[in-house]
Design an enzyme around this catalytic site. Structure first.
Site, mmCIF file in Angstrom:
data_model
loop_
_atom_site.group_PDB
_atom_site.id
_atom_site.type_symbol
_atom_site.label_atom_id
_atom_site.label_comp_id
_atom_site.label_asym_id
_atom_site.label_seq_id
_atom_site.Cartn_x
_atom_site.Cartn_y
_atom_site.Cartn_z
ATOM 1 C CE1 TYR A 110 53.903 40.125 73.530
ATOM 2 C CE2 TYR A 110 55.544 39.992 71.773
ATOM 3 C CZ TYR A 110 54.258 40.287 72.191
ATOM 4 O OH TYR A 110 53.334 40.737 71.291
ATOM 5 C CG PHE A 127 34.097 20.929 63.868
ATOM 6 C CD1 PHE A 127 33.219 20.055 64.500
ATOM 7 C CD2 PHE A 127 34.419 22.116 64.503
ATOM 8 C CE1 PHE A 127 32.676 20.364 65.739
ATOM 9 C CE2 PHE A 127 33.881 22.428 65.745
ATOM 10 C CZ PHE A 127 33.016 21.556 66.368
ATOM 11 C CG ASP A 128 29.603 22.604 64.015
ATOM 12 O OD1 ASP A 128 29.829 21.489 63.535
ATOM 13 O OD2 ASP A 128 28.853 22.808 64.971
ATOM 14 C CG ASP A 174 40.125 19.721 61.775
ATOM 15 O OD1 ASP A 174 40.763 19.541 62.825
ATOM 16 O OD2 ASP A 174 38.952 20.149 61.745
ATOM 17 C CB ALA A 195 40.642 17.977 66.513
ATOM 18 C CE LYS A 232 37.923 19.193 69.902
ATOM 19 N NZ LYS A 232 37.910 20.632 69.639
ATOM 20 C CG HIS A 252 23.665 25.071 69.291
ATOM 21 N ND1 HIS A 252 24.041 25.745 68.145
ATOM 22 C CD2 HIS A 252 24.798 24.568 69.815
ATOM 23 C CE1 HIS A 252 25.349 25.634 68.000
ATOM 24 N NE2 HIS A 252 25.830 24.920 68.993
HETATM 25 N N1 F0G Z 1 37.951 20.731 64.231
HETATM 26 C C1 F0G Z 1 37.327 19.701 64.807
HETATM 27 C C2 F0G Z 1 37.299 18.371 64.126
HETATM 28 C C3 F0G Z 1 36.684 19.870 66.046
HETATM 29 O O1 F0G Z 1 36.046 18.847 66.617
HETATM 30 C C4 F0G Z 1 36.730 21.147 66.674
HETATM 31 C C5 F0G Z 1 36.071 21.375 67.964
HETATM 32 C C6 F0G Z 1 37.420 22.184 66.019
HETATM 33 C C7 F0G Z 1 38.020 21.939 64.794
HETATM 34 C C8 F0G Z 1 37.503 23.574 66.604
HETATM 35 O O2 F0G Z 1 38.406 23.586 67.649
HETATM 36 O O3 F0G Z 1 37.011 24.140 69.660
HETATM 37 O O4 F0G Z 1 39.518 24.273 69.712
HETATM 38 O O5 F0G Z 1 38.208 25.937 68.449
HETATM 39 N N2 F0G Z 1 35.238 20.582 68.493
HETATM 40 C C9 F0G Z 1 34.613 20.708 69.818
HETATM 41 C C10 F0G Z 1 33.602 19.601 70.027
HETATM 42 C C11 F0G Z 1 34.070 22.055 70.116
HETATM 43 O O6 F0G Z 1 32.883 19.649 71.071
HETATM 44 O O7 F0G Z 1 33.513 18.676 69.225
HETATM 45 P P1 F0G Z 1 38.269 24.538 68.932
#
Ligand code: F0G
Length: 460
Positions: free
Chosen positions: A74, A126-127, A217, A219, A260, A452
């Site tokens: 832990y 990103f969304d 960010d 990823a 990623k 979606h």
């Molecule tokens: N930032 C970027 C640039 C991303 O592409 C994603 C996720 C996230 C943050 C959020 O990360 O999914 O680990 O919580 N992208 C995925 C996609 C979902 O299909 O492009 P997460």
């Protein structure tokens, strides 16, 4: 003359996962049963799954070995310290907070630094990033260069930030209202497009003048480094490892969805230099994720990530990956399938408006293309168009995005060139009979937000 040896991947298969074949008729029935929503399909009904490159990659034997060594304590897990060391070696940051995935890192980081009335300028957030900013009644302001929005125009770094626009935003809001500037590498929202080193440096310089920190960010930072090496003149002779260090040289905080370029199936983290901010994040880590030395991850998952981060910056791996995406693009172009160019690091985007011009946007042409591709060959992509754009929160009416795209995201180390040929042939057949599609879908049921994922559609 000897024959030039073709490029092959720098790995071979050790474990296999079965794929089930069904007839087109069975798939036609199944997709109707699930209301034409590709998210509702059980994965064993999919032959080539390109819905995302997130968490869908294959791990190496070294990663699986590290899974067996996972320390599930832990507090003070050995696997955490391995992860911390990898991040220090690769990125240069001293402090690390693990999280269960990228959006959890956003939740913790933004809980500490984003307040109502704040503005966060950057390149097409990103969304989930945007969601976490807007949820806190702050604004995400897109300062991506204009070239990013013209699918037919070539620019080697379409993820770049427009510095004039950025400075205007800083002056308009004032530095007190801007907790940080956000650079996303690569920029997923505009198609996995990279940001140049020159642009990263110029953004950091501008930020420094106004005393605003830069956060990243990251990823897909390794793919971004590959594009810097191959497309930016002064970096051709640099190693990926050195480029990565240079990218982060003036960045205060990074956060990563490690699903990623971390080459793992789950996980994320925040890494930074500042111990004061790290301590502040710790409060949120403990209430939202878990104790400081595991966040939202198991010991074995942290161990796999510690290794995956090192493998993710190997040149041979990156070269094979980016060229596989480009290979699929070349095959699609041979079949005259309209795609967004230049091709980004992790995905291809098919222009559904050009492929199905007879279908109005109100009938979801990119979704229709996705459904047709599924029926034809069991290939699953994801709609980035009117369904995803959702409704305007004020008028309640559907937004009309500029583009109707179908994204094909390529998982890492999973599919072969044969699979790419299969996907291209599937799309070629869909294109050949595209004129026979005279109508799209109407919505039967939709959720309040993020429709979606769960929407139910019916054929018109
Ligand atoms: N930032 C970027 C640039 C991303 O592409 C994603 C996720 C996230 C943050 C959020 O990360 O999914 O680990 O919580 N992208 C995925 C996609 C979902 O299909 O492009 P997460």
């Amino acid at each position: 003359m000897p024959i030039a040896l073709p490029q092959i991947p720098p790995f071979k298969t050790k474990v296999v996962e079965p794929v089930y074949f069904r007839t087109k008729e069975e798939r036609r029935q199944k997709i109707q049963e699930v209301h034409y929503n590709l998210f509702n399909l059980h994965s064993d009904w999919v032959i080539v799954d390109l819905i995302t490159d997130s968490g869908t990659g294959a791990m190496s034997e070294q990663q699986w070995a590290e899974v067996m060594l996972g320390d599930e304590s832990y507090a003070g897990s050995e696997s955490y310290f391995k992860l911390k060391q990898s991040i220090k070696d690769i990125m240069g940051f001293d402090y690390v907070t693990p999280t269960h995935q990228g959006r959890a890192a956003e939740n913790i980081l933004f809980s500490a630094v984003v307040r109502e009335g704040h503005a966060i300028p950057g390149n097409a957030h990103f969304d989930t990033t945007k969601g976490h900013i807007e949820f806190r009644k702050a604004e995400a302001i897109d300062c991506t260069i204009q070239e990013a929005f013209d699918t037919e125009k070539y620019h080697p770094f379409k993820g770049n930030i427009d510095l004039e626009k950025l400075e205007e935003v800083i002056q308009q809001y004032g530095r007190e209202r801007i907790p940080f500037i956000n650079i996303t590498v690569t920029c997923n929202t505009v198609g996995g497009q990279p940001v140049s080193m020159a642009n990263i440096k110029a953004t950091c310089q501008l930020a420094k003048r106004y005393e605003i920190p830069v956060y990243m960010d990251i990823a897909r930072y390794a793919e971004n480094a590959y594009f810097i090496k191959t497309r930016e003149d002064s970096y051709h002779d640099w190693s990926i490892a050195d480029i990565v260090k240079e990218m982060f040289a003036e960045v205060s905080v990074v956060w990563m969805s490690s699903k990623k370029d971390g080459l793992v199936n789950i996980g994320g983290f925040i890494a930074l230099h500042d111990d004061e901010l790290y301590n502040k994040l710790g409060q949120f880590t403990i209430i939202y994720e878990g104790f400081l030395t595991y966040g939202g991850m198991s010991g074995r998952a942290m161990g796999a990530l510690a290794v995956g981060l090192r493998e993710g910056i190997e040149f041979d791996y990156l070269d094979d990956r980016v060229k596989q995406v480009q290979y699929l693009a070349d095959r699609l172009k041979e079949y005259n399938i309209p795609i967004q160019e230049p091709v980004g690091g992790h995905a291809l985007y098919i222009d559904a408006k050009r492929m199905l011009p007879q279908i109005p946007q109100s009938e979801f042409p990119a979704q229709l293309l996705g459904v047709e591709m599924y029926i034809e060959g069991g290939v699953r992509g994801v709609e980035i168009g009117t369904l995803l754009a959702d409704r305007d929160p004020i008028t309640g009416k559907d937004r009309k995005p500029e583009m109707e795209l179908l994204r094909l995201a390529i998982p890492r180390r999973v599919y072969s060139r044969n699979h790419m040929d299969y996907v291209a042939a599937t799309l070629a057949n869909v294109a050949e009979r595209s004129a026979s599609n005279q109508s799209g879908f109407r919505i039967k049921n939709q959720a309040e937000i993020l429709r979606h994922f769960t929407v139910e559609l019916e054929k018109i």
